[in-house]
Design an enzyme around this catalytic site. Sequence first.
Site, PDB file in Angstrom:
ATOM      1  N   ASP A 189       0.908  -1.160  -0.295  1.00 56.58           N
ATOM      2  CA  ASP A 189       0.109  -0.045   0.403  1.00 56.58           C
ATOM      3  C   ASP A 189       1.282   1.292   0.378  1.00 56.58           C
ATOM      4  O   ASP A 189       1.496   1.929   0.964  1.00 56.58           O
ATOM      5  CB  ASP A 189      -1.051  -0.043   1.329  1.00 56.58           C
ATOM      6  CG  ASP A 189      -2.389   1.348   1.162  1.00 56.58           C
ATOM      7  OD1 ASP A 189      -1.943   1.951   0.011  1.00 56.58           O
ATOM      8  OD2 ASP A 189      -2.970   0.853   2.225  1.00 56.58           O
ATOM      9  N   HIS A 194       0.492   8.285   3.458  1.00 51.88           N
ATOM     10  CA  HIS A 194       1.408   7.160   4.597  1.00 51.88           C
ATOM     11  C   HIS A 194       3.067   7.964   4.920  1.00 51.88           C
ATOM     12  O   HIS A 194       3.709   6.897   5.504  1.00 51.88           O
ATOM     13  CB  HIS A 194       1.371   5.770   4.847  1.00 51.88           C
ATOM     14  CG  HIS A 194      -0.392   5.752   4.770  1.00 51.88           C
ATOM     15  ND1 HIS A 194      -1.196   5.404   5.288  1.00 51.88           N
ATOM     16  CD2 HIS A 194      -1.175   4.929   3.741  1.00 51.88           C
ATOM     17  CE1 HIS A 194      -2.717   5.089   5.178  1.00 51.88           C
ATOM     18  NE2 HIS A 194      -2.147   4.983   4.192  1.00 51.88           N
ATOM     19  N   ILE A 209       0.074   9.963   8.637  1.00 43.51           N
ATOM     20  CA  ILE A 209      -0.634   8.794  10.079  1.00 43.51           C
ATOM     21  C   ILE A 209      -0.443   6.893   8.853  1.00 43.51           C
ATOM     22  O   ILE A 209      -0.095   6.565   7.617  1.00 43.51           O
ATOM     23  CB  ILE A 209      -2.359   9.041   9.701  1.00 43.51           C
ATOM     24  CG1 ILE A 209      -2.921   8.208   8.255  1.00 43.51           C
ATOM     25  CG2 ILE A 209      -2.901  10.371   9.977  1.00 43.51           C
ATOM     26  CD1 ILE A 209      -4.498   8.676   7.569  1.00 43.51           C
ATOM     27  N   GLY A 212      -4.335   2.264   8.431  1.00 43.21           N
ATOM     28  CA  GLY A 212      -6.229   1.471   8.617  1.00 43.21           C
ATOM     29  C   GLY A 212      -5.062  -0.095   8.917  1.00 43.21           C
ATOM     30  O   GLY A 212      -5.378  -0.348  10.050  1.00 43.21           O
TER      31      GLY A 212
END
Length: 286
Positions: A189, A194, A209, A212
């Site tokens: 990903d 990120h 961040i 998830g």
Amino acid sequence: MPIDYDKLMNWPFPDLEHRYSERDTMLYALGVGCGHDPMDRADLRFVYEESLLALPTMAVVLGYPGFWLKDPATGVDWRKVLHGEQGLVLHHPLPAAATVVGRSRVTGIVDKGEGKGALMYSERDVVDHATGELLCTVTSTTFLRGEGGFGGPSGPSPAPHPVPERAPDQAVDLPTLPQAALIYRLSGDTNPLHADPEIATQAGFPRPILHGLGTYGVAGRAILRACCNNDPARLKTLNVRFSAPVFPGETIRTEIWQDGTTVSFRCRVVERDTVVLNNGLAMLAG
């Protein structure tokens, strides 16, 4: 222009062959925090080639079709897409290395109404290429903001699993590294949200961040540790609802309620006392 319900429901996903190695298995485990304590032999089994085991949650990166909603032909505004829920059914433990085939499909789209968005449900079977054995089924709920009012079905929408009102039976604190997102993205990903501080700022965050699904992997580690004696074969399902982001370097506390083979859980960031995963449900082998 409203989304085309029939086109999305019948989106032509090709079978995706994915070969992964023991190195990939260890890299995934490092991305969700295994090995933080180098003396923890329970974690070592997931990051060291001697008797290596695969974390069950690694299933979410296997046979993944990529961010296909970014294709203009879907009619979806990809910038308004949110990952709402994640689920996993484990039919067999994942091999530490294998070639697998991912077979994805959209299983439902719920029209929440004009101005309220839509929910899209999707599934992916991950099959062992050599044996044809179904290893796991990965499920996802995607919130399509601004896409409601297209005339599709208004339900049903499964109710979230209720977390017990009593105090948790136990809690597991697992720290994340400041570079956790930079490691996790190497498992597939590569969303710049990120990694790139400028992109994160544009998205409204003070810094990049954690994915998830990275948080999801930390929760899976906590359930393995607290309820399965770190035996991947004992975990059969793992379902969560995403509620808030995690910043790399924060500590994730998984609060656990166990009733036999049924495990309810939620995760909160200790430093901000913020719930980041909610309505968690895991089922264990009897």
